[in-house]
Enzyme design. Structure first.
Site, PDB file in Angstrom:
ATOM      1  N   ASP A 135     -47.307  38.785  85.501  1.00  0.00           N
ATOM      2  CA  ASP A 135     -48.673  39.305  86.925  1.00  0.00           C
ATOM      3  C   ASP A 135     -48.879  37.689  87.587  1.00  0.00           C
ATOM      4  O   ASP A 135     -48.682  36.853  87.048  1.00  0.00           O
ATOM      5  CB  ASP A 135     -49.546  39.622  86.064  1.00  0.00           C
ATOM      6  CG  ASP A 135     -49.481  41.095  85.905  1.00  0.00           C
ATOM      7  OD1 ASP A 135     -48.669  42.019  85.540  1.00  0.00           O
ATOM      8  OD2 ASP A 135     -50.353  41.157  85.035  1.00  0.00           O
ATOM      9  N   ARG A 185     -42.512  41.943  92.523  1.00  0.00           N
ATOM     10  CA  ARG A 185     -43.586  42.835  92.974  1.00  0.00           C
ATOM     11  C   ARG A 185     -44.749  42.051  94.167  1.00  0.00           C
ATOM     12  O   ARG A 185     -44.769  41.634  93.283  1.00  0.00           O
ATOM     13  CB  ARG A 185     -44.497  43.478  90.950  1.00  0.00           C
ATOM     14  CG  ARG A 185     -45.645  43.747  91.700  1.00  0.00           C
ATOM     15  CD  ARG A 185     -46.969  44.219  90.592  1.00  0.00           C
ATOM     16  NE  ARG A 185     -46.319  44.067  89.450  1.00  0.00           N
ATOM     17  CZ  ARG A 185     -47.213  43.857  88.161  1.00  0.00           C
ATOM     18  NH1 ARG A 185     -47.761  43.380  88.231  1.00  0.00           N
ATOM     19  NH2 ARG A 185     -46.704  44.663  86.759  1.00  0.00           N
TER      20      ARG A 185
HETATM   21  C1  LIG Z   1     -48.984  48.378  89.486  1.00  0.00           C
HETATM   22  C2  LIG Z   1     -49.671  46.900  89.792  1.00  0.00           C
HETATM   23  C3  LIG Z   1     -50.220  46.094  90.063  1.00  0.00           C
HETATM   24  C4  LIG Z   1     -50.915  44.644  90.321  1.00  0.00           C
HETATM   25  N1  LIG Z   1     -50.540  43.043  89.713  1.00  0.00           N
HETATM   26  C5  LIG Z   1     -51.559  42.778  90.515  1.00  0.00           C
HETATM   27  C6  LIG Z   1     -51.010  41.040  90.534  1.00  0.00           C
HETATM   28  O1  LIG Z   1     -50.303  40.684  89.768  1.00  0.00           O
HETATM   29  N2  LIG Z   1     -51.631  40.382  90.824  1.00  0.00           N
HETATM   30  C7  LIG Z   1     -53.432  40.470  92.022  1.00  0.00           C
HETATM   31  O2  LIG Z   1     -53.642  39.780  92.291  1.00  0.00           O
HETATM   32  N3  LIG Z   1     -52.824  41.552  91.701  1.00  0.00           N
HETATM   33  C8  LIG Z   1     -52.108  43.054  91.809  1.00  0.00           C
HETATM   34  N4  LIG Z   1     -52.213  44.190  91.843  1.00  0.00           N
HETATM   35  C9  LIG Z   1     -53.364  44.343  92.421  1.00  0.00           C
HETATM   36  C10 LIG Z   1     -53.062  44.406  94.241  1.00  0.00           C
HETATM   37  O3  LIG Z   1     -52.831  42.832  94.599  1.00  0.00           O
HETATM   38  C11 LIG Z   1     -54.492  45.018  94.938  1.00  0.00           C
HETATM   39  O4  LIG Z   1     -55.895  44.213  94.431  1.00  0.00           O
HETATM   40  C12 LIG Z   1     -54.948  46.034  94.767  1.00  0.00           C
HETATM   41  O5  LIG Z   1     -53.537  46.775  94.250  1.00  0.00           O
HETATM   42  C13 LIG Z   1     -55.106  46.875  95.664  1.00  0.00           C
HETATM   43  O6  LIG Z   1     -54.723  47.654  97.426  1.00  0.00           O
HETATM   44  P1  LIG Z   1     -54.039  48.389  96.863  1.00  0.00           P
HETATM   45  O7  LIG Z   1     -52.367  47.822  98.319  1.00  0.00           O
HETATM   46  O8  LIG Z   1     -53.646  49.151  97.139  1.00  0.00           O
HETATM   47  O9  LIG Z   1     -54.726  49.212  98.670  1.00  0.00           O
HETATM   48  P2  LIG Z   1     -55.808  48.891  99.407  1.00  0.00           P
HETATM   49  O10 LIG Z   1     -56.077  47.638 100.043  1.00  0.00           O
HETATM   50  O11 LIG Z   1     -57.440  48.311  98.079  1.00  0.00           O
HETATM   51  O12 LIG Z   1     -57.254  50.108  99.623  1.00  0.00           O
HETATM   52  C14 LIG Z   1     -55.901  50.520 101.105  1.00  0.00           C
HETATM   53  C15 LIG Z   1     -56.381  52.148 100.968  1.00  0.00           C
HETATM   54  O13 LIG Z   1     -55.468  52.587 100.202  1.00  0.00           O
HETATM   55  C16 LIG Z   1     -56.760  54.075  99.807  1.00  0.00           C
HETATM   56  N5  LIG Z   1     -56.891  53.617  98.187  1.00  0.00           N
HETATM   57  C17 LIG Z   1     -56.963  52.451  97.350  1.00  0.00           C
HETATM   58  N6  LIG Z   1     -57.069  53.050  96.119  1.00  0.00           N
HETATM   59  C18 LIG Z   1     -56.999  53.998  95.576  1.00  0.00           C
HETATM   60  C19 LIG Z   1     -57.479  54.488  95.207  1.00  0.00           C
HETATM   61  N7  LIG Z   1     -58.248  54.418  93.758  1.00  0.00           N
HETATM   62  N8  LIG Z   1     -57.689  56.122  95.235  1.00  0.00           N
HETATM   63  C20 LIG Z   1     -57.968  56.592  96.379  1.00  0.00           C
HETATM   64  N9  LIG Z   1     -57.826  55.898  97.432  1.00  0.00           N
HETATM   65  C21 LIG Z   1     -57.545  54.488  97.183  1.00  0.00           C
HETATM   66  C22 LIG Z   1     -57.439  53.973 100.419  1.00  0.00           C
HETATM   67  O14 LIG Z   1     -57.602  54.484 101.146  1.00  0.00           O
HETATM   68  C23 LIG Z   1     -57.416  52.260 100.850  1.00  0.00           C
HETATM   69  O15 LIG Z   1     -59.098  52.370 102.124  1.00  0.00           O
HETATM   70  C24 LIG Z   1     -51.330  45.589  91.364  1.00  0.00           C
HETATM   71  C25 LIG Z   1     -51.659  46.283  91.748  1.00  0.00           C
HETATM   72  C26 LIG Z   1     -50.592  46.817  91.250  1.00  0.00           C
HETATM   73  C27 LIG Z   1     -51.181  49.016  92.030  1.00  0.00           C
END
Ligand SMILES: Cc1cc2nc3c(=O)[nH]c(=O)nc-3n(C[C@H](O)[C@H](O)[C@H](O)COP(=O)(O)OP(=O)(O)OC[C@H]3O[C@@H](n4cnc5c(N)ncnc54)[C@H](O)[C@@H]3O)c2cc1C
Length: 308
Positions: A135, A185
């Site tokens: 990560d 990722r």
């Molecule tokens: C499998 C995985 C591994 C990850 N690993 C890391 C890592 O190693 N390091 C790190 O810094 N971050 C990690 N992250 C977190 C990532 O960086 C983001 O902070 C997180 O995924 C939120 O961004 P997003 O792209 O999902 O959408 P966002 O920008 O948070 O949201 C965009 C839009 O998506 C929709 N949305 C988002 N979440 C939801 C929900 N729960 N339910 C319904 N609609 C929703 C909404 O419409 C929202 O406006 C990881 C995320 C995932 C999924």
């Protein structure tokens, strides 16, 4: 609304680093709705969940939750837990990879310690053909994490890591990693970062994620698109169609408990969907970062508090 979201995001990111609250949370258990997004306190508790997810067609990556590790002994315990987890994945024939954080294995203590712990884990993972993903943590650790990744990737092909689109440096990092045929990722990034190192505007972070997805896929590297954002997922679907990129070259990843219907829909469409399933007693920092990302998560967290 935007101001309110910014305040609550900063508030929860601030809380995610609070060691006193971390200790409090550990002591009083996951009474705050964390069980909706965490797979249990032990790997044994997570096994039936993984089996169920696999049964539904979803693959998994498990993460033993843990931050703020500052003793050598604790880092070695964490490595031991990862190794036991790999062994149990193999013996239970689970469709699961393992995700881990280098700070939990001694990154902040010494380079030798973290390398020693990683080598032990990767040797075991190699034995059972289990993929490990490192990560990405906050930007102060990004450079060291990528150097360690490159060092280890030469000997352990089943090793992936993460690139965050909110960092200015990520485009160059992707170029630099290309020689290593990385399993990457790609995410937006979850930590509180300053405008000196990260794009301050969401639109720029989103655009950069699209750019990185395109670049890594067209470079021919295996890409995990880790986002719950419809715009990012639709963009990826369109991109792979335009460039005839086979479904074996990429996967979607989402956090356990988030967008369950979307996970199923993607599965139905024939895509690989991997669920990131954290487990362990140290759920506090992870839980707070999820609350920071999406204040709507607060609703079910509070429901969790009041329903117990
Ligand atoms: C499998 C995985 C591994 C990850 N690993 C890391 C890592 O190693 N390091 C790190 O810094 N971050 C990690 N992250 C977190 C990532 O960086 C983001 O902070 C997180 O995924 C939120 O961004 P997003 O792209 O999902 O959408 P966002 O920008 O948070 O949201 C965009 C839009 O998506 C929709 N949305 C988002 N979440 C939801 C929900 N729960 N339910 C319904 N609609 C929703 C909404 O419409 C929202 O406006 C990881 C995320 C995932 C999924």
């Amino acid at each position: 609304m935007v101001i309110l979201e910014a305040i609550s995001k900063n508030f929860f990111l601030y809380l995610s680093n609070n060691k006193l609250l971390d200790r409090f949370a550990k002591r009083f258990g996951s009474n705050f709705g964390a069980d909706k997004i965490v797979g249990g306190e032990t790997f044994s508790q997570a096994i039936p969940l993984i089996q169920q997810l696999n049964y539904e067609g979803l693959v998994v990556t498990v993460d033993h939750l843990g931050e703020f590790v500052d003793s050598e002994e604790e880092s070695r315990d964490r490595a031991g837990e990862c190794i036991r987890c790999i062994q149990q994945i193999a013996s239970n024939q689970l469709q699961s990879e393992v995700s881990l954080k280098l700070t939990s294995l001694g990154l902040d203590i010494s380079h030798e310690l973290v390398m020693e712990n990683m080598e032990l884990i990767l040797k075991e993972a190699q034995k059972y053909n289990v993929t490990i993903t490192i990560d990405m943590e906050d930007s102060s650790r990004c450079g060291a994490t990528l150097e360690i990744y490159k060092e280890l990737k030469k000997d352990y092909p089943n090793l992936g890591t993460v690139v965050q689109s909110y960092l200015y440096r990520s485009n160059e990092d992707l170029d630099d990693l290309n020689d290593y045929q990385p399993y990457l990722r790609l995410v937006k990034g979850a930590y509180k970062e300053s405008g000196k190192v990260a794009f301050p505007e969401k639109k720029l972070v989103d655009d950069n994620l699209k750019h990185l997805i395109k670049k890594n896929l067209l470079n021919g590297n295996y890409t995990a698109i880790a986002s719950h954002d419809d715009a990012i997922i639709d963009y990826t679907k369109q991109l792979v169609k335009e460039h005839n990129i086979p479904k074996e070259r990429f996967e979607f990843q989402m956090l356990y408990g988030m967008r369950n219907q979307l996970q199923k829909d993607l599965l139905q469409e024939g895509y690989t969907v991997r669920v990131y399933l954290p487990y362990g007693e140290d759920w506090y920092g992870y839980f707070m970062r999820r609350l920071a990302e999406r204040p709507a998560n607060i609703a079910f967290a509070l429901k969790g508090v009041f329903s117990k």
